[in-house]
Design an enzyme around this catalytic site. Structure first.
Site, PDB file in Angstrom:
ATOM      1  N   GLU A  75       5.133 -11.426  10.795  1.00 42.12           N
ATOM      2  CA  GLU A  75       4.931 -10.447  11.859  1.00 42.12           C
ATOM      3  C   GLU A  75       5.303  -9.073  11.344  1.00 42.12           C
ATOM      4  OE1 GLU A  75       6.508 -11.795  15.538  1.00 42.12           O
ATOM      5  OE2 GLU A  75       6.034  -9.909  16.557  1.00 42.12           O
ATOM      6  N   GLY A  76       4.467  -8.105  11.595  1.00 37.84           N
ATOM      7  CA  GLY A  76       4.768  -6.718  11.248  1.00 37.84           C
ATOM      8  C   GLY A  76       4.979  -5.923  12.523  1.00 37.84           C
ATOM      9  N   TYR A 104       3.008  -3.904  14.128  1.00 41.20           N
ATOM     10  CA  TYR A 104       1.922  -3.820  15.107  1.00 41.20           C
ATOM     11  C   TYR A 104       1.009  -5.031  15.103  1.00 41.20           C
ATOM     12  CZ  TYR A 104      -1.786  -2.636  11.781  1.00 41.20           C
ATOM     13  OH  TYR A 104      -2.709  -2.689  10.773  1.00 41.20           O
ATOM     14  N   ALA A 105       1.373  -6.073  14.363  1.00 38.94           N
ATOM     15  CA  ALA A 105       0.484  -7.239  14.304  1.00 38.94           C
ATOM     16  C   ALA A 105       1.252  -8.520  13.994  1.00 38.94           C
ATOM     17  CB  ALA A 105      -0.573  -7.002  13.224  1.00 38.94           C
ATOM     18  N   LYS A 110      -4.983 -11.438  11.114  1.00 37.63           N
ATOM     19  CA  LYS A 110      -3.993 -10.460  11.571  1.00 37.63           C
ATOM     20  C   LYS A 110      -4.368 -10.014  12.974  1.00 37.63           C
ATOM     21  CE  LYS A 110      -1.639  -6.370   9.821  1.00 37.63           C
ATOM     22  NZ  LYS A 110      -1.364  -5.623   8.599  1.00 37.63           N
ATOM     23  N   ASP A 121       2.715   3.817   2.676  1.00 41.05           N
ATOM     24  CA  ASP A 121       3.784   2.839   2.947  1.00 41.05           C
ATOM     25  C   ASP A 121       3.926   1.863   1.783  1.00 41.05           C
ATOM     26  OD1 ASP A 121       5.939   1.948   4.346  1.00 41.05           O
ATOM     27  OD2 ASP A 121       4.794   0.650   5.690  1.00 41.05           O
TER      28      ASP A 121
HETATM   29  P1  AMP Z   1       1.952  -7.009   7.910  1.00 43.83           P
HETATM   30  O1  AMP Z   1       1.861  -6.724   9.365  1.00 43.83           O
HETATM   31  O2  AMP Z   1       0.678  -6.738   7.165  1.00 43.83           O
HETATM   32  O3  AMP Z   1       3.154  -6.362   7.275  1.00 43.83           O
HETATM   33  O4  AMP Z   1       2.188  -8.597   7.761  1.00 43.83           O
HETATM   34  C1  AMP Z   1       3.365  -9.226   8.222  1.00 43.83           C
HETATM   35  C2  AMP Z   1       3.703 -10.424   7.330  1.00 43.83           C
HETATM   36  O5  AMP Z   1       2.652 -11.387   7.397  1.00 43.83           O
HETATM   37  C3  AMP Z   1       3.829 -10.075   5.847  1.00 43.83           C
HETATM   38  O6  AMP Z   1       5.118  -9.658   5.506  1.00 43.83           O
HETATM   39  C4  AMP Z   1       3.468 -11.408   5.199  1.00 43.83           C
HETATM   40  O7  AMP Z   1       4.579 -12.263   5.189  1.00 43.83           O
HETATM   41  C5  AMP Z   1       2.441 -11.998   6.133  1.00 43.83           C
HETATM   42  N1  AMP Z   1       1.076 -11.687   5.679  1.00 43.83           N
HETATM   43  C6  AMP Z   1       0.374 -10.564   5.950  1.00 43.83           C
HETATM   44  N2  AMP Z   1      -0.842 -10.609   5.402  1.00 43.83           N
HETATM   45  C7  AMP Z   1      -0.917 -11.790   4.748  1.00 43.83           C
HETATM   46  C8  AMP Z   1      -1.928 -12.418   3.944  1.00 43.83           C
HETATM   47  N3  AMP Z   1      -3.098 -11.835   3.737  1.00 43.83           N
HETATM   48  N4  AMP Z   1      -1.675 -13.629   3.414  1.00 43.83           N
HETATM   49  C9  AMP Z   1      -0.475 -14.216   3.629  1.00 43.83           C
HETATM   50  N5  AMP Z   1       0.533 -13.680   4.364  1.00 43.83           N
HETATM   51  C10 AMP Z   1       0.314 -12.480   4.925  1.00 43.83           C
END
Ligand code: AMP
Length: 405
Positions: free
Chosen positions: A75-76, A78-79, A97, A194
């Protein structure tokens, strides 16, 4: 409601995309983000779409039904990211996502989502995460279908000092992939804004891919005012900390420099607790920004410095980062140059002699990894610091033990 461009693929093209980062995304027609009707049960096959939907809705439904969403991966801000797979080809994994609904943006998509979508559609490069498709789900939630990167991120490797041992050749390989990604963004007039180890995800084949374009923006117009409140603090350059409203690719290059230092030290190089503390750390570690080393800096809106420290010389860096060799230290110093106009560009980074100096960058298949690389990591652990590994001859870096720092 804003329209969302849909990237269309056949099942075959998606599987090719996921396996090979050197693919070409074809942008399909745009669809409105009309609320889709309730989806049939996930097992429904083949994909049939109710005839009552308008064309854009039908296209969105078709796209959505190509994928099956699985467990949450992370989870980030915003997503939420889920594991997913192609309905027609379950062995083809993807990451989905799902953009969180944000109260403030009921009339359109959240700006982070728009940025990520726009820039990922434009940027197709082996070291940049691939956007495979886009669809909206119920409540007009936007879902980005991304290539699945199963081996975690660089931060995990840096922090896991008990299990992961790496050296200068590995750092050179990872830095090469990061620098190529940034070079490609800047050639296409995109600032990532970022860069940090946990936005550098690792593919099954060891390739590092720059992800999370939620703060990215174009910078083709040099007169446009930009926010200085971007880039995670530890990786933020001094010009942004001083409130600069006009900046360039140099902001990303600084972040690349701090990631380089972190890879060597296996700890964040400038981990400020606040913005003031961040400036203090920069002054101590690099030198105090002043008119003599950066003409005009004192006129930046939030310029304030705690102490006058002379700009550090090569000896100072050699003591801390000497394990990457003299050329590596030179490159590091050039990325961490205070004055953004004098800071090396991503393009010049790629021309630096460090890449051709020994040791050569580790091949992707030999890089340490989180999963699937246990045997290799075990072998690395058995090897004591200072030992030369006969099979890996020139990979001098494996002799180094940065974990002990
Ligand atoms: P983000 O919102 O892009 O920072 O994604 C949150 C978390 O989801 C990341 O820290 C990863 O652990 C996981 N994640 C995001 N994108 C991917 C991906 N394409 N493949 C695998 N894990 C992902």
């Amino acid at each position: 409601m804003a329209v969302s461009p849909v990237v269309t693929h056949t099942a075959e093209s998606v599987s090719r995309t996921v396996l090979s980062p050197l693919k070409n995304l074809a942008s399909g027609p745009t669809s409105s983000n009309g609320t889709p009707r309730p989806a049939p049960p996930p097992t429904a096959q083949p994909c049939t779409v109710p005839a009552t939907l308008d064309l854009a809705e039908q296209m969105n439904e078709e796209e959505k039904r190509k994928y099956v969403k699985g467990k949450k991966l992370g989870e980030g801000t915003y997503a939420i990211v889920f594991l997913g797979h192609l309905r027609a080809q379950p062995s083809t994994l993807v990451a989905i996502k799902k953009i969180k609904v944000q109260k403030e943006y009921t009339e359109g998509m959240a700006p982070d989502a728009v940025r990520e979508l726009k820039h990922l559609q434009e940027l197709q490069h082996p070291n940049i995460i691939s956007l495979l498709s886009v669809f909206s789900s119920k409540d007009q939630n936007l879902n980005l279908v991304l290539e699945y990167l199963p081996h975690g991120d660089l931060e995990m490797l840096i922090r896991d000092t008990d299990n992961v041992r790496y050296g200068a050749a590995d750092i050179k390989a990872w830095m090469g992939m990061l620098t190529r990604a940034i070079w490609f963004c800047h050639e296409n007039f995109v600032l990532h804004r970022d860069i940090k180890p946990n936005n550098l995800l690792i593919a099954a084949d060891g390739e590092v891919k720059l992800a999370d374009f939620g703060l990215a923006r174009g910078f083709a117009d040099p007169h446009q005012i930009m926010t200085s409140n971007v880039i995670t603090r530890w990786y933020r350059p001094p010009e942004l900390l001083f409130g600069a409203k006009h900046y360039s690719g140099a902001v990303d290059v600084w972040s690349v420099g701090t990631v380089f230092a972190e890879l060597v030290m296996r700890a964040p190089y400038l981990p400020g607790n606040t913005e003031i503390d961040q400036i203090r750390l920069i002054c101590e570690a690099i030198g105090t920004p002043a008119e003599d080393n950066w003409p005009g800096v004192t006129t930046l809106p939030e310029y304030t410095v705690p102490a006058q420290v002379p700009v550090r010389g090569k000896d100072w860096y050699e003591m801390r980062f000497g394990t990457v060799g003299s050329h590596g230290v030179d490159l590091l110093m050039k990325t961490l140059t205070l004055n953004p106009r004098l800071r090396i560009t991503a393009r010049d980074m790629l021309r630096h002699p460090w890449w051709h100096a020994d040791p050569k960058p580790t091949r992707n298949e030999d890089l340490p990894s989180k999963a699937g690389g246990e045997a290799k990591m075990g072998a690395d652990l058995k090897r004591r610091p200072g030992m030369i590994n006969d099979d890996r001859g020139s990979k001098v870096a494996r002799k180094l033990d940065f974990g002990a720092r």
